[in-house]
Design a protein around this motif. Structure first.
Motif, mmCIF file in Angstrom:
data_model
loop_
_atom_site.group_PDB
_atom_site.id
_atom_site.type_symbol
_atom_site.label_atom_id
_atom_site.label_comp_id
_atom_site.label_asym_id
_atom_site.label_seq_id
_atom_site.Cartn_x
_atom_site.Cartn_y
_atom_site.Cartn_z
ATOM 1 N N SER A 289 0.834 -1.214 0.000
ATOM 2 C CA SER A 289 0.000 0.000 0.000
ATOM 3 C C SER A 289 0.860 1.251 0.000
ATOM 4 C CB SER A 289 -0.926 -0.011 1.217
ATOM 5 O OG SER A 289 -1.826 -1.082 1.155
ATOM 6 N N ARG A 307 -5.464 7.454 -2.203
ATOM 7 C CA ARG A 307 -5.910 6.358 -1.337
ATOM 8 C C ARG A 307 -7.036 5.567 -1.986
ATOM 9 N NH1 ARG A 307 -5.335 10.465 2.503
ATOM 10 N NH2 ARG A 307 -7.593 10.769 2.632
ATOM 11 N N ARG A 311 -6.900 1.496 -2.884
ATOM 12 C CA ARG A 311 -7.933 0.527 -2.513
ATOM 13 C C ARG A 311 -8.446 -0.233 -3.734
ATOM 14 N NH1 ARG A 311 -11.839 3.893 1.638
ATOM 15 N NH2 ARG A 311 -10.660 3.467 3.553
ATOM 16 N N LEU A 315 -8.293 -4.307 -4.319
ATOM 17 C CA LEU A 315 -9.488 -5.111 -4.559
ATOM 18 C C LEU A 315 -9.410 -5.836 -5.898
ATOM 19 C CD1 LEU A 315 -12.252 -2.638 -3.326
ATOM 20 C CD2 LEU A 315 -11.732 -4.873 -2.324
ATOM 21 N N LEU A 335 -15.932 -0.886 -2.847
ATOM 22 C CA LEU A 335 -15.230 0.391 -2.797
ATOM 23 C C LEU A 335 -16.173 1.507 -2.361
ATOM 24 C CD1 LEU A 335 -12.414 1.528 -3.364
ATOM 25 C CD2 LEU A 335 -13.121 1.960 -5.727
ATOM 26 N N GLU A 338 -16.920 1.171 1.394
ATOM 27 C CA GLU A 338 -15.762 1.560 2.207
ATOM 28 C C GLU A 338 -15.622 3.079 2.278
ATOM 29 O OE1 GLU A 338 -12.278 -0.351 0.757
ATOM 30 O OE2 GLU A 338 -12.837 -2.333 1.520
ATOM 31 N N GLU A 342 -15.761 5.110 5.716
ATOM 32 C CA GLU A 342 -14.588 5.874 6.132
ATOM 33 C C GLU A 342 -14.929 7.323 6.417
ATOM 34 O OE1 GLU A 342 -10.149 7.210 4.502
ATOM 35 O OE2 GLU A 342 -11.389 5.849 3.320
#
Length: 401
Positions: A289, A307, A311, A315, A335, A338, A342
């Motif tokens: 990452s 970011r 992600r 995925l 996605l 998330e 977040e």
């Protein structure tokens, strides 16, 4: 079989049909000859003699006997090239004896029918193709473009795309060619999009917002497809053009991954980061990452956008986005959820456009993934099973409209 005496009588007959039969026989005999030199010379002289026959039918019979053979005598074929239009066109189109030096004067000064005949030859050299296209005659250009086996130089295709950009039929013929450079294809696709947006019938059938969205989505889909299909030696130039025109943005990169065009996605990152595609693909395949974040930061996408892409890459590693619609739907749904979790439902302004794109894709992919699922399920379950409908007390009533 026919003897030479009978052949001589046919050649001197007052009936043009008989003389035509003799001319055709002489052509076939010459092409199939494997005897003495004297006999071949006599047959050659007979062919020359039929060139002076007063009947076009006789000369046509001679031409059609020799037309497709590479053993036909050049002097005879060149003479027939100067004959009546019907014979000349046939020779131009079919005779393998003719070379570019024979055809170029016709291309430079010939009539439309002669040019059309040349454009339909089994083989056309690049030099001949360039000369035909240089005439600038619309019908002739279309004939050449609609022959995918005929090679057309990239410079000629680019020149034609500029000259005929407003001609829908010509755009279609250009876009049908597999050898069309990606940069030219992209320019034509944008021209098509602009024409559709300006079309009165299209504008009358769709609301402005929906039309704008459809055109934008279609253009982005075409752009990523073109970039994915470009040959490796040409893809760098295509991506360089996009970088120079500031065409690579988060939404486009998202679309590239979601639609399974990972080669184009990697090439775009390499172009933005000014690094090698090999290094980028290594990072996309197995980079951490932190390494991916550094890559996107170098591409000019720091913070929330970077970011988000990290992600997405994480995925996408475990799925086949190129062919599996359900996998695409899973990635987009995950996605989206998330992001909502977040940011507690307060999506940052920097991600709003990307979030809207993900919502649009979620709907489209859900529809695609759902097609045929219920029909397949119904075929596999027992016939006694029923839908789990609610009881009378559980039914809801709609308010009166």
């Amino acid at each position: 079989m026919i003897g030479y005496a009978a052949f001589s009588e046919l050649s001197l007959s007052n009936d043009s049909d008989e003389r035509g039969h003799a001319a055709h026989l002489a052509a076939l005999a010459y092409l199939g000859h494997d005897g003495s030199a004297d006999e071949q010379a006599a047959l050659y002289a007979a062919l020359i003699g039929f060139l002076d026959d007063t009947s076009v039918k006789v000369r046509a019979a001679l031409a059609y006997g020799l037309l497709h053979s590479d053993r036909a005598p050049r002097p005879v074929m060149l003479a027939l090239l100067q004959d009546s239009a019907v014979i000349s066109r046939a020779v131009l189109q079919y005779s393998p004896v003719l070379i570019d030096a024979d055809l170029m004067p016709v291309v430079a000064q010939g009539e439309a029918s002669a040019l059309a005949a040349i454009s339909q030859r089994a083989r056309i050299s690049p030099r001949l193709v360039s000369a035909l296209l240089a005439r600038g005659e619309r019908g002739l250009v279309l004939r050449v473009l609609r022959r995918p086996e005929v090679a057309v130089s990239a410079s000629s295709l680019e020149s034609l795309s500029h000259h005929w950009a407003d001609d829908a039929e010509m755009r279609g013929a250009l876009l049908d060619r597999a050898d069309l450079p990606g940069t030219v294809r992209l320019a034509l696709v944008r021209k098509v999009a602009a024409s559709l947006s300006a079309c009165r019938m299209v504008r009358g059938a769709l609301a402005p917002e929906r039309l704008e969205r459809l055109v934008r989505d279609g253009s982005e889909g075409a752009l990523t497809a073109i970039g994915e299909a470009e040959a490796p030696d040409r893809r760098a130039g295509f991506v360089s053009l996009l970088v120079a025109e500031n065409e690579i943005h988060t939404r486009l990169l998202l679309h590239a991954v979601v639609s399974g065009r990972v080669v184009f996605f990697g090439a775009c990152l390499a172009g933005l980061a000014e690094t090698s595609e090999h290094k980028v693909f290594s990072l996309l395949e197995s980079g951490s990452s932190a390494a991916l974040s550094a890559l996107f930061d170098r591409c000019g996408m720091p913070g929330a956008c970077g970011r988000l892409l990290v992600r997405l890459v994480m995925l996408a590693r475990s799925t086949d986005l190129a062919d599996d619609v359900a996998a695409r739907h899973y990635v987009v749904t995950t996605l989206t959820e998330e992001l909502i979790t977040e940011y507690d439902g307060e999506i940052p302004e920097a991600l709003e456009e990307a979030f809207c794109y993900l919502n649009e894709q979620n709907i489209a992919l859900a529809r695609m993934a759902a097609r045929g699922v219920m029909a397949s399920f119904a075929r596999t379950v027992e016939s006694s099973r029923r839908l789990p409908l609610p009881g009378p007390d559980e039914q809801m009533q709609l308010s009166v409209a």
